[in-house]
Design a protein around this motif. Sequence first.
Motif, PDB file in Angstrom:
ATOM      1  N   TYR A  30     -17.624  75.260 -16.726  1.00  0.00           N
ATOM      2  CA  TYR A  30     -19.234  75.368 -16.724  1.00  0.00           C
ATOM      3  C   TYR A  30     -19.849  76.358 -16.321  1.00  0.00           C
ATOM      4  O   TYR A  30     -19.590  77.105 -15.235  1.00  0.00           O
ATOM      5  CB  TYR A  30     -19.749  73.948 -15.917  1.00  0.00           C
ATOM      6  CG  TYR A  30     -21.270  73.876 -16.285  1.00  0.00           C
ATOM      7  CD1 TYR A  30     -21.526  73.417 -17.369  1.00  0.00           C
ATOM      8  CD2 TYR A  30     -21.938  74.635 -15.301  1.00  0.00           C
ATOM      9  CE1 TYR A  30     -23.225  73.344 -17.603  1.00  0.00           C
ATOM     10  CE2 TYR A  30     -23.262  74.782 -15.721  1.00  0.00           C
ATOM     11  CZ  TYR A  30     -23.901  74.018 -16.591  1.00  0.00           C
ATOM     12  OH  TYR A  30     -25.300  74.049 -16.878  1.00  0.00           O
ATOM     13  N   ILE A  31     -20.409  76.991 -17.411  1.00  0.00           N
ATOM     14  CA  ILE A  31     -21.390  78.449 -16.960  1.00  0.00           C
ATOM     15  C   ILE A  31     -22.641  77.947 -17.343  1.00  0.00           C
ATOM     16  O   ILE A  31     -22.915  77.507 -18.617  1.00  0.00           O
ATOM     17  CB  ILE A  31     -20.777  79.655 -18.001  1.00  0.00           C
ATOM     18  CG1 ILE A  31     -19.230  79.867 -17.477  1.00  0.00           C
ATOM     19  CG2 ILE A  31     -21.308  80.907 -17.495  1.00  0.00           C
ATOM     20  CD1 ILE A  31     -18.865  80.713 -16.301  1.00  0.00           C
ATOM     21  N   ASN A  32     -23.707  78.778 -16.707  1.00  0.00           N
ATOM     22  CA  ASN A  32     -25.035  78.590 -17.124  1.00  0.00           C
ATOM     23  C   ASN A  32     -25.495  79.822 -18.039  1.00  0.00           C
ATOM     24  O   ASN A  32     -25.822  80.911 -17.674  1.00  0.00           O
ATOM     25  CB  ASN A  32     -26.041  78.658 -15.822  1.00  0.00           C
ATOM     26  CG  ASN A  32     -27.455  78.338 -16.179  1.00  0.00           C
ATOM     27  OD1 ASN A  32     -27.894  78.300 -17.449  1.00  0.00           O
ATOM     28  ND2 ASN A  32     -28.145  78.540 -15.269  1.00  0.00           N
ATOM     29  N   LEU A  33     -24.678  79.609 -19.264  1.00  0.00           N
ATOM     30  CA  LEU A  33     -24.759  80.980 -20.296  1.00  0.00           C
ATOM     31  C   LEU A  33     -26.155  81.258 -20.595  1.00  0.00           C
ATOM     32  O   LEU A  33     -26.402  82.494 -20.660  1.00  0.00           O
ATOM     33  CB  LEU A  33     -24.389  80.100 -21.387  1.00  0.00           C
ATOM     34  CG  LEU A  33     -24.127  81.294 -22.454  1.00  0.00           C
ATOM     35  CD1 LEU A  33     -23.122  82.322 -22.166  1.00  0.00           C
ATOM     36  CD2 LEU A  33     -23.615  80.693 -23.777  1.00  0.00           C
ATOM     37  N   PHE A  54     -16.307  77.908 -22.759  1.00  0.00           N
ATOM     38  CA  PHE A  54     -17.488  77.450 -21.613  1.00  0.00           C
ATOM     39  C   PHE A  54     -18.032  76.027 -22.113  1.00  0.00           C
ATOM     40  O   PHE A  54     -18.300  76.043 -23.225  1.00  0.00           O
ATOM     41  CB  PHE A  54     -18.450  78.463 -21.333  1.00  0.00           C
ATOM     42  CG  PHE A  54     -18.088  79.679 -21.230  1.00  0.00           C
ATOM     43  CD1 PHE A  54     -17.683  80.240 -19.866  1.00  0.00           C
ATOM     44  CD2 PHE A  54     -18.236  80.911 -22.266  1.00  0.00           C
ATOM     45  CE1 PHE A  54     -17.240  81.483 -19.532  1.00  0.00           C
ATOM     46  CE2 PHE A  54     -17.777  82.195 -21.815  1.00  0.00           C
ATOM     47  CZ  PHE A  54     -17.157  82.371 -20.431  1.00  0.00           C
ATOM     48  N   THR A  56     -21.770  74.726 -21.429  1.00  0.00           N
ATOM     49  CA  THR A  56     -22.989  75.036 -21.000  1.00  0.00           C
ATOM     50  C   THR A  56     -24.182  73.779 -21.419  1.00  0.00           C
ATOM     51  O   THR A  56     -23.837  73.299 -22.274  1.00  0.00           O
ATOM     52  CB  THR A  56     -23.266  76.282 -21.360  1.00  0.00           C
ATOM     53  OG1 THR A  56     -24.369  76.965 -20.664  1.00  0.00           O
ATOM     54  CG2 THR A  56     -23.956  76.496 -23.012  1.00  0.00           C
ATOM     55  N   SER A 131     -25.546  69.345 -23.635  1.00  0.00           N
ATOM     56  CA  SER A 131     -24.485  70.214 -23.260  1.00  0.00           C
ATOM     57  C   SER A 131     -23.780  70.620 -24.716  1.00  0.00           C
ATOM     58  O   SER A 131     -23.428  69.844 -25.356  1.00  0.00           O
ATOM     59  CB  SER A 131     -23.240  69.538 -22.448  1.00  0.00           C
ATOM     60  OG  SER A 131     -24.116  69.710 -21.088  1.00  0.00           O
TER      61      SER A 131
END
Length: 170
Positions: A30-33, A54, A56, A131
Motif C-alpha cells: 500500500y502506497i499513498n500515491l 501498488f 493506493t 482503493s
Amino acid sequence: MGMKYTDEDLIRCLTKFIRGMPIQYHDIPYINLYGNKESAELFQNSGNDHVNYFFTQLKRKTIKGKNFNRSIVGGCKRKGRDNSKEILDKERSRIGYKKTFRFNEESTEYCLDKTTIDVLRERGEIIHEDSVVCFITKKLPSLDEPFKALTDEELEYFDTPEYPHAYRAN
C-alpha cells in the motif's frame, strides 16, 4: 519483482484488499500515491527499478463527488491517455476497469466495477474505500534524447556481480 499479473488477478486481489481480506500477493504494498512521495521514490526499495504494483486510495475532489484528484507532489497531475477499458472474467462478466495515465511514468489504474462496489457497500464489506491497484512503469530514457552522463549510483550498478559484463579485461 518477477511477477506479471493478469488483469483478472489484479481485480480479484483488489476485491480482497477492499474487503480487508488476506491477499496472496505480498509484493503489492500500500502506497499513498497521491500523497507526499516523489515519483522516483515509488521505486526505491521495491526490488525493481522500473516496474511496480501498488494499492493506493484515490482522493475525491469533493467529499461526495464522483471525480478524483490525481495531483501528486509538486502539483503535477496524471493525465488520462485513454478511456477506461472493461475487464471481464472467464464467464465474460464485467468485474472491473483499467485506465492508463501518464506523467513522468506510465501507470495503469485498476478499479472495481460499480455494481460490485454497490454490493460490497450494501453488505458493509468495504474496509478500504476508493482503493485501486496501480501498475506503474517508470519512464526510461529515450534513445532520441540527448546523452546524459550516468550518476555515481547508476555507475555503481554496473560494478555489481549481478550485472553480466559484456567486456572483461584479459
